[in-house]
Design a protein around this motif. Structure first.
Motif, short mmCIF file in Angstrom:
data_model
loop_
_atom_site.label_atom_id
_atom_site.label_comp_id
_atom_site.label_asym_id
_atom_site.label_seq_id
_atom_site.Cartn_x
_atom_site.Cartn_y
_atom_site.Cartn_z
N SER A 197 0.83 -1.20 0.00
CA SER A 197 0.00 0.00 0.00
C SER A 197 0.87 1.25 0.00
N THR B 15 -2.34 6.20 -2.18
CA THR B 15 -3.79 6.27 -2.04
C THR B 15 -4.34 5.28 -1.03
N ASP B 16 -3.56 4.29 -0.69
CA ASP B 16 -4.05 3.27 0.24
C ASP B 16 -2.98 3.06 1.32
N PRO B 17 -3.05 3.83 2.38
CA PRO B 17 -1.95 3.78 3.34
C PRO B 17 -1.77 2.41 4.00
N GLU C 137 -9.54 3.85 -3.21
CA GLU C 137 -9.17 2.64 -3.91
C GLU C 137 -9.83 1.45 -3.22
N THR D 69 -9.31 -1.85 -2.24
CA THR D 69 -8.22 -2.84 -2.17
C THR D 69 -8.74 -4.27 -2.10
N GLY E 120 -11.03 -0.42 2.30
CA GLY E 120 -10.69 0.99 2.28
C GLY E 120 -9.42 1.27 1.49
N PRO E 121 -9.06 2.52 1.40
CA PRO E 121 -9.72 3.70 1.97
C PRO E 121 -10.83 4.21 1.04
N LYS F 21 -9.37 3.55 7.25
CA LYS F 21 -8.48 4.51 6.58
C LYS F 21 -9.22 5.80 6.21
N ARG G 134 -11.78 8.37 3.86
CA ARG G 134 -11.52 9.38 2.85
C ARG G 134 -12.36 10.60 3.20
#
Lengths: 546, 368
Positions: free
Chosen positions: A140, A143-145, B210, B212, B291-292, B312, B314
């Motif tokens: 990640s 954009t996706d921590p 995104e 995931t 997420g996020p 996460k 947004r």
């Protein structure tokens, strides 16, 4: 020219040769006493020495008889390379050395007309493990921590039990809320790594007890709901009647060993067992059935299994079952009803070219009572097997697990019969990495056996070292019932080390989850895997990277 | 990063509101497209509430393909409207030759058909048109549903507004609900179908962030319902999950939240309804959202809501007045079109809540 006996087994035929240094040896006798295989013995050798004690040479011949430690040479008393002699020697005077030019395999068979038997794993691994060619490549970023492995709360539980399709759930809507209008199949949520399934008998009772203690401790003190599968060798009645039974998955296999006692204990059970696992086959020596040789059937094993002292063979198939549908109707229904449908019942099969067909069939079973599909690959360990089966039969687990998962996806039934995979996981000492990758490929969880023994001190490896689990002479007290040898195993220390390993593994699993940003198990997240091997990537349908 | 916005009002509003809402946030997105879904239509569509409207962008051949399919199925045209095109030099837009908004009568054989049969027919026909258009690359069909219009285009949102003359308020082209986004799917190929909002059978969803769990979601959804197709954007999964929970399983809306962001096992265990929650998690674990994300969605009855992933998040904010509620990625959007609101009442949705706006414009905060 001197004569020699060509056909007689000799030292250079053996897999392992004892390297012994007379100069360092104090003849304390520890090595001989410690070797369970009687592969070395004390003896004497004649030495001829020519000396001269004058200024001018006046050679005299002296003969001496010196005590030595000698290697035994025979089809039964041969060195297995376990290295116990080296461990106990205070002076580094003795050790086994691998003989690259061994002819033992042919000598043994040609002399005894008997299939060679041993324990351990397949010893013919010729290349790097598939799992080591796979990396977690989706990290990640931006954009996706990623998560913080040390601070984030992770939710790592896996289902053991039948999951219904959502549209078959018995839900009613009452006042804007869902309520259950009838029962659903029992599902236990457990840690995604099961210890299993090795029987008392294959293992010493001390080893088995150490695992049971470790599992209870993990549940009650550490907070990891790890389950242990009993293996097919019965369960101590004291455990059956204790509250710790809930941490044990009872196994029933084709020999039905120990089930008299289990059934008799049912009215006295305080807790239900954690599950039932019907073993159809195992990854090592599939199709050959379990084997417990008479020399390991000590009196307590006879009792707990309810069998005489004899070679105990779990037949390679269940004698009463002739089809998958029949197995569902007979075994699953009867075992489910035995515990009033409160204990999930799963099945374990050897990974095989046919596994997907079996899994497809079970997924379509109209009774919805198959609570798990355990697939065991060829790199799994075993207590005893014919070497030919160990080395030349079986199916690797990784692609088979993937195939099963993909078959479920194809049917739209992924997750309904949880997939559990095993077979050589943790062989590189890191179970977390293997477990993570298997889950990303579709497993709900994994199970591990041999690794527990290695944590306990098993000295064997997959290159022919020791592998003497079948002899009843395990040099570290793990796979033996010999009262002297079992005392070599420290139960508490072993339990402690298994607990420690699980704690470390739990932390390492989080270290894998955090970078992909998952707070729950990564089941089916093959998008986070890459392979540096094109063939592996193509076969598993993951990204190829170089 | 995406910026998304939604307006729900008691009054009919023109899409220029949505453009203003989104343009004020343009520093946050990449201005690569504009898409909107209008529901509960006013103006020239106000008298056709019960009749399906086909929204498509296509070539001349595409128009013919769609009309042949509709004709064969027994649909008959009631009214057709196309936006007035305002071609100017230098506009950043990649227009299609035709933008078709067609109101149709159901086939006569469906005169007495129950609602669900009509709904299935509309999905089937839309999928049929979509497949036919894809075969010859002749265009895109976005929605085919009563009281709904969809417009999607690639280019600069300001220029797209100019091209379709959307900056100029027009009482004949209005709706009570407008959802909009100003970005194409720039992470992957730019495809019109990948632009939010997504629409299916009265349900609309648009999202930021995104997904995931895209692969898990997609693998599970593609077998659940014939309309779960495309997957050009990972955010389509959020719409399909909503549709599955609410339309197919008929579960109350709060279980959408329990499905996509289930409570931790320990927390669920403490609740009275733990058996329900655990069962939902077990059977629909493949629909979880990692997420996020923040998600805005509209239900067929006009209810609008917002929710986020559970860890996460947004950015998203909800502001409202007595007759209008707006959900926006950034507060600057609210300030632009609802400057008169009481900003102290703005809601920044947290990880465990759904903010639901009903047709009376009451804003409710549902805690999971």
């Amino acid at each position: 020219m001197a004569t020699m006996k060509v056909n007689q087994i000799s030292r250079d035929d053996l897999d392992w040769q004892i390297q012994y240094n007379t100069d360092r040896c104090t003849f304390c006798g520890k090595c001989v006493a410690a070797c369970p295989f009687r592969a070395i013995e004390a003896g004497v050798e004649k030495r001829r020495k020519v000396i001269s004690d004058h200024f001018t040479p006046e050679p005299k011949v002296q003969f001496k008889t010196v005590p030595v430690i000698k290697q035994c040479v025979g089809e039964y008393n041969f060195c297995r390379g376990c290295g116990i002699c080296e461990r106990v020697c205070p002076n580094e005077a003795i050790k086994p050395v691998r003989n690259e030019d061994s002819r033992f395999g042919v000598k043994y068979r040609a002399t005894l007309a008997d299939p060679y038997k041993r324990g351990g794993r397949a010893n013919l691994a010729t290349e790097k493990r598939t799992l080591d060619k796979i990396k977690v490549g989706r990290i990640s970023q931006m954009t996706d921590p990623s998560l913080d492995a040390s601070r984030h709360t992770f939710d790592m539980l896996a289902p053991f039990g039948r999951i219904l399709p959502a549209d078959e759930m018995p839900f009613d809507v009452v006042d804007g809320k869902l309520v259950m209008n009838s029962a659903t199949p029992k599902v236990n949520w457990i840690y995604p790594i099961i210890v299993g399934d090795m029987s008392i008998g294959a293992l010493s009772w001390r080893m088995w007890e150490a695992m049971a203690i470790a599992v209870a401790y993990l549940n009650e003190q550490v907070g990891l709901p790890v389950r242990m599968c009993s293996g097919e060798g019965g369960v101590p009645v004291r455990l059956l009647k204790s509250r710790y039974l809930k941490y044990v998955i009872l196994q029933i296999a084709s020999g039905h060993f120990g089930w008299n006692r289990i059934i008799n204990a049912m009215p006295h059970m305080q807790e239900l067992p954690g599950g039932i696992l019907i073993k159809i086959g195992q990854g090592a020596k599939p199709g050959d059935g379990g084997l417990l040789q008479a020399k390991k059937v000590a009196s307590h094993i006879s009792e707990i299994r309810g069998v005489p002292k004899a070679d105990l063979l779990s037949p390679p198939n269940h004698q009463g079952l002739y089809s998958i549908e029949e197995s569902v109707q007979k075994m699953f229904l009867s075992l489910n009803s035995a515990f009033k449908f409160q204990v999930p019942v799963a099945i374990k099969v050897a990974a095989s070219a046919t596994s997907v067909s079996v899994y497809n069939n079970l997924l379509r079973d109209p009774y919805n009572i198959v609570g798990g599909f355990f697939v065991d690959g060829l790199a799994g360990g075993t207590g005893a097997a014919n070497e030919i089966s160990l080395d030349h039969t079986g199916h690797p687990i990784v692609s088979k697990l993937r195939d099963c998962y993909n078959a479920a996806v194809h049917q739209g039934k992924q997750g309904q019969i949880p997939l559990w995979a095993a077979g050589g996981l943790g062989a590189n000492w890191n179970l977390a990495a293997d477990a993570f990758k298997m889950m990303a490929l579709g497993a709900n969880g994994v199970f591990t056996g041999k690794l527990m023994l290695q944590i306990a001190g098993c000295v064997g490896n997959d290159h022919g070292k020791c592998n003497a689990c079948n002899t009843g002479l395990c040099p570290v007290g793990i796979c033996t019932q010999n009262p002297t040898l079992v005392k070599r195993l420290d139960i508490d220390k072993t339990a402690e080390q298994i607990v420690n390993y699980f704690i470390a593994t739990d932390n390492e699993l989080k270290k894998m989850l955090a970078p992909i940003g998952n707070s729950s198990l990564p089941v089916g997240r093959s998008d986070c895997l890459i392979s540096v091997d094109r063939a592996v990537a193509d076969r598993l349908n993951i990204q190829y990277s170089c | 990063m995406c910026r998304i916005g939604a307006i729900k009002s008691k009054n009919y509003i023109h899409p220029s509101k949505a453009l203003h809402l989104m343009r004020s946030q343009q520093k946050g997105h990449d201005n690569s497209g504009f898409a909107m879904v209008m529901q509960d239509l006013g103006g020239r569509f106000a008298n056709y509430k019960e009749l399906p409207i086909l929204s498509m962008a296509c070539t001349d051949e595409g128009v013919k393909i769609a009309e042949d399919i509709l004709h064969e199925a027994g649909f008959s045209r009631v009214m057709q409207w196309s936006p007035e095109i305002n071609e100017q030099a230098g506009l950043k837009i990649e227009p299609m030759p035709n933008y078709v908004f067609q109101v149709l009568h159901y086939p006569k054989s469906y005169k007495y058909a129950p609602a669900h049969e009509k709904e299935e027919l509309l999905v089937d026909i839309r999928l049929q048109i979509r497949e036919a258009l894809e075969q010859t690359n002749d265009g895109y069909v976005y929605s085919f549903w009563p009281d709904v219009l969809t417009l999607k285009e690639i280019g600069d949102p300001t220029d797209i507004g100019t091209y379709f003359n959307l900056w100029q308020p027009d009482e004949d082209f209005t709706a009570k609900i407008i959802t909009a986004q100003c970005r194409q799917n720039t992470n992957y190929d730019i495809v019109r179908y990948a632009a939010h909002p997504f629409f299916l059978e009265g349900y609309t969803a648009l999202a930021n962030g995104e997904n995931t769990f895209y692969e898990k979601n997609k693998n599970f959804q593609k077998n659940l319902y014939k309309g779960y197709i495309g997957f050009e954007s990972d955010s389509q999964c959020f719409l399909y999950t909503l549709h599955y929970i609410h339309k197919i399983l008929k579960w109350p809306l709060q279980y959408y939240k329990h499905t996509i962001t289930p409570l931790a096992y320990d927390d669920a265990e403490k609740r009275e309804d733990h058996a329900i929650l655990q069962n939902i998690r077990a059977v629909l674990g493949n629909l979880e959202l990692n997420g996020p994300n923040t998600i805005i969605a509209v239900l067929p009855d006009g209810t609008m809501f917002n929710t986020c992933d559970a860890k996460k998040l947004r950015p998203v904010v909800i502001g409202h007045t007595a007759d209008t509620a707006v959900i926006s990625s950034e507060v600057t959007g609210l300030n632009e079109i609802l400057p008169e609101r009481d900003w102290t009442q703005d809601i920044y949705t947290n990880e465990r809540e759904m903010v639901v706006i009903n047709n009376n414009l009451e804003v409710e905060r549902w805690q999971q």
